[in-house]
Design an enzyme around this catalytic site. Structure first.
Site, short mmCIF file in Angstrom:
data_model
loop_
_atom_site.label_atom_id
_atom_site.label_comp_id
_atom_site.label_asym_id
_atom_site.label_seq_id
_atom_site.Cartn_x
_atom_site.Cartn_y
_atom_site.Cartn_z
CG ASP A 72 -10.02 -41.31 -4.38
OD1 ASP A 72 -9.49 -41.31 -5.52
OD2 ASP A 72 -11.12 -40.79 -4.14
CG ASP A 74 -9.79 -45.71 -8.22
OD1 ASP A 74 -10.34 -45.87 -7.11
OD2 ASP A 74 -10.10 -44.80 -9.00
CG ASP A 148 -12.69 -41.40 -18.23
OD1 ASP A 148 -11.51 -41.75 -18.03
OD2 ASP A 148 -13.36 -40.78 -17.37
P1 ATP Z 1 -10.91 -37.99 -9.43
O1 ATP Z 1 -9.60 -37.41 -9.13
O2 ATP Z 1 -11.94 -36.96 -9.61
O3 ATP Z 1 -11.35 -39.11 -8.53
P2 ATP Z 1 -10.64 -40.12 -11.31
O4 ATP Z 1 -10.03 -40.14 -12.68
O5 ATP Z 1 -9.99 -40.95 -10.27
O6 ATP Z 1 -10.74 -38.62 -10.88
P3 ATP Z 1 -12.99 -41.66 -10.84
O7 ATP Z 1 -14.40 -41.29 -11.06
O8 ATP Z 1 -12.52 -41.92 -9.45
O9 ATP Z 1 -12.15 -40.50 -11.48
O10 ATP Z 1 -12.68 -42.90 -11.77
C1 ATP Z 1 -11.50 -43.67 -11.67
C2 ATP Z 1 -11.06 -44.15 -13.06
O11 ATP Z 1 -12.06 -45.00 -13.62
C3 ATP Z 1 -10.89 -43.04 -14.08
O12 ATP Z 1 -9.60 -42.47 -14.00
C4 ATP Z 1 -11.12 -43.75 -15.38
O13 ATP Z 1 -9.99 -44.47 -15.78
C5 ATP Z 1 -12.20 -44.74 -15.02
N1 ATP Z 1 -13.56 -44.21 -15.23
C6 ATP Z 1 -14.35 -43.59 -14.33
N2 ATP Z 1 -15.52 -43.24 -14.85
C7 ATP Z 1 -15.50 -43.66 -16.13
C8 ATP Z 1 -16.43 -43.62 -17.19
N3 ATP Z 1 -17.62 -43.04 -17.04
N4 ATP Z 1 -16.07 -44.18 -18.37
C9 ATP Z 1 -14.86 -44.75 -18.53
N5 ATP Z 1 -13.95 -44.82 -17.58
C10 ATP Z 1 -14.25 -44.29 -16.38
MG MG Z 2 -10.76 -41.34 -8.27
#
Ligand code: ATP
Ligand code: MG
Length: 465
Positions: A72, A74, A148
């Protein structure tokens, strides 16, 4: 330039300016634009044409840099949620703790977030320092700082194909290092869920955890207890459905993170006999995820907690309870405990109970019993569960094979199997025991589910004892 030179001859470490990103062009980062969703391009373009900044951000950029198609996308922007909403036909502002805009195109959902400012000082927190709400908007470099990990804090502009890297994420991607941004203790205190994310990303990406990022986790793990259970559950589910669940659990165990991190994991990882079962269950889950097949959270949690149920089931039977009611009591105990700690949603808990309650029914192979069980709406899940029990050595493989043949067989084959199964059941343990009445505690559909069909329950008892 001159400053840099002077610092160099003075031997001062060349610290990066956190407000200035490294900017990489397509030749430097090698992102294949074909891996991008056309809708992600549409959203950034629309925002940019309206005069805002807009980038693909976070996990999607990380995956693109790793050559993996993101699941997905963002989008990060300097437009406020209200401003974003106005630009798209199907856009909804959601969330309280952390407001974002969901933009829909057909089935595809894109999450658009406004750059967050450095909220660490001003955001409302609970008594342990956990940030409760974070809707302070700010400049892009602050947004990067509050993400993060370095590898999750890069921005990609599809229009110019530039990647903006504020925290050395590109280098960490190349070195396969997972590094938290800022001071690790402070970041875990603000949001203890980040500790679970460390484990998930390290296992999923097969990255090493940078020592300073890892060090505080065993000490700080108990902070997870203060996070609302629903949020922990969401992150836990992501971990288990990452396609690398087994690796995640091994990582938790090897770094001693499972203590106090989640009651469920304490249970799962500290029962050596159950480990074989859990390992098999997670292997098959991981294989399904990797093959793009669906996984039922109910099945998964039913597997993770099965050996706890088994233990309690035995205890209740030893205390004189009849097998079927004993199983229900055991299921109640386990579910009550976990629902409290884990916020298992009701639907998932119902699935788990169905799968467990079906198990003794597989041992009754006489008369109409197998045919009735076949009609159970969750038969397939119950049957897969039975196969896991056989494979783990808990049950004789013969039972699983019998059911596999019965399930796949035609009318004649099924009849033959039922006739063949009747003999040992009638002459076995059932003959020695007096049929017991069902215990009075269990009524209604629960007991009916596990116990329907046989007024005596004798054959069920025969199978289990
Ligand atoms: P995935 O592939 O599992 O979706 P992701 O990195 O996209 O991994 P998400 O949970 O969708 O994870 O979060 C999107 C983005 O938001 C992360 O890449 C990070 O930059 C930020 N983020 C998400 N959760 C946190 C958190 N708890 N603290 C700080 N930043 C966060
Ligand atoms: Mg994600």
């Amino acid at each position: 330039m001159i400053k840099k030179f002077i610092r160099k001859i003075l031997g001062v470490k060349d610290e990066r300016d956190p407000t200035q990103p490294d900017i990489l062009g397509p030749d430097d980062h090698g992102i294949d634009i074909k891996l991008l969703s056309p809708n992600a391009i549409r959203v950034t373009q629309t925002l940019q044409e309206a005069g805002y900044k807009a980038f693909v951000v976070g996990g999607a950029v990380r995956d693109l840099l790793l050559g993996v198609k993101p699941k997905d996308f963002d989008i990060a922007t300097d437009a406020t949620p209200e401003e974003v909403k106005k630009l798209f036909r199907r856009a909804f502002i959601i969330g309280r703790r952390f407001q974002i805009v969901h933009v829909m195109f057909g089935q595809e959902l894109l999450e658009v977030t406004t750059f967050r400012g450095n909220a660490a000082v001003s955001a409302p927190k609970d008594e342990h320092g956990r940030v409760l709400r974070d809707n302070n908007f700010g400049p892009q470099h602050e947004d990067a700082e509050r993400r993060d990990f370095t590898i999750n804090a890069m921005y990609y502009d599809p229009a110019t194909q530039a990647v903006l890297d504020y925290h050395g994420g590109i280098a960490d991607i190349r070195d396969k290092v997972l590094r938290i941004i800022g001071q690790p203790e402070a970041r875990y205190r603000e949001d203890p869920v980040r500790m679970l994310r460390v484990v998930r990303f390290a296992a999923k990406l097969q990255f090493t955890i940078e020592p300073a990022t890892r060090a505080p986790i065993p000490v700080m793990a108990p902070l997870i207890d203060n996070v609302p259970a629903a949020r922990v559950f969401d992150e836990m589910l992501k971990l288990l459905l990452s396609g690398h669940a087994l690796a995640c659990l091994k990582e938790l165990r090897s770094s001693g993170l499972h203590h106090g991190l989640l009651p469920l994991l304490d249970v799962v990882l500290e029962q050596p006999i159950g480990m074989k079962f859990v390992t098999l269950a997670l292997e098959s889950t991981d294989a399904r995820v990797k093959a793009g097949k669906g996984v039922s959270p109910g099945f998964l949690f039913a597997s993770l907690l099965w050996h706890q149920v088994l233990e309690k089931w035995t205890a209740y039977r030893t205390a004189g309870e009849a097998p079927i009611p004993a199983l229900h009591l055991a299921a109640d105990d386990v579910l009550d405990n976990q629902t409290e700690n884990l916020a298992l949603q009701r639907r998932i808990a119902t699935d788990m109970r169905d799968i467990w309650a079906m198990q003794p029914r597989f041992e009754r192979r006489n008369g109409k019993n197998p045919y009735k069980l076949l009609e159970h709406p969750r038969f397939r899940a119950g049957f897969d569960f039975l196969l896991l029990r056989c494979e783990s050595g808990e049950l004789d493989a013969e039972l699983g094979n019998w059911w596999a043949t019965f399930y796949g067989g035609d009318v004649a084959e099924r009849e033959r199997l039922v006739n063949a199964a009747r003999e040992p059941a009638a002459g076995g343990a059932a003959a020695k025991k007096r049929p017991r009445r069902r215990a009075p505690r269990k009524t209604g559909d629960e007991a009916g589910d596990a116990d329907s069909g046989t007024p005596s329950g004798a054959a069920g008892g025969a199978g289990e004892d």
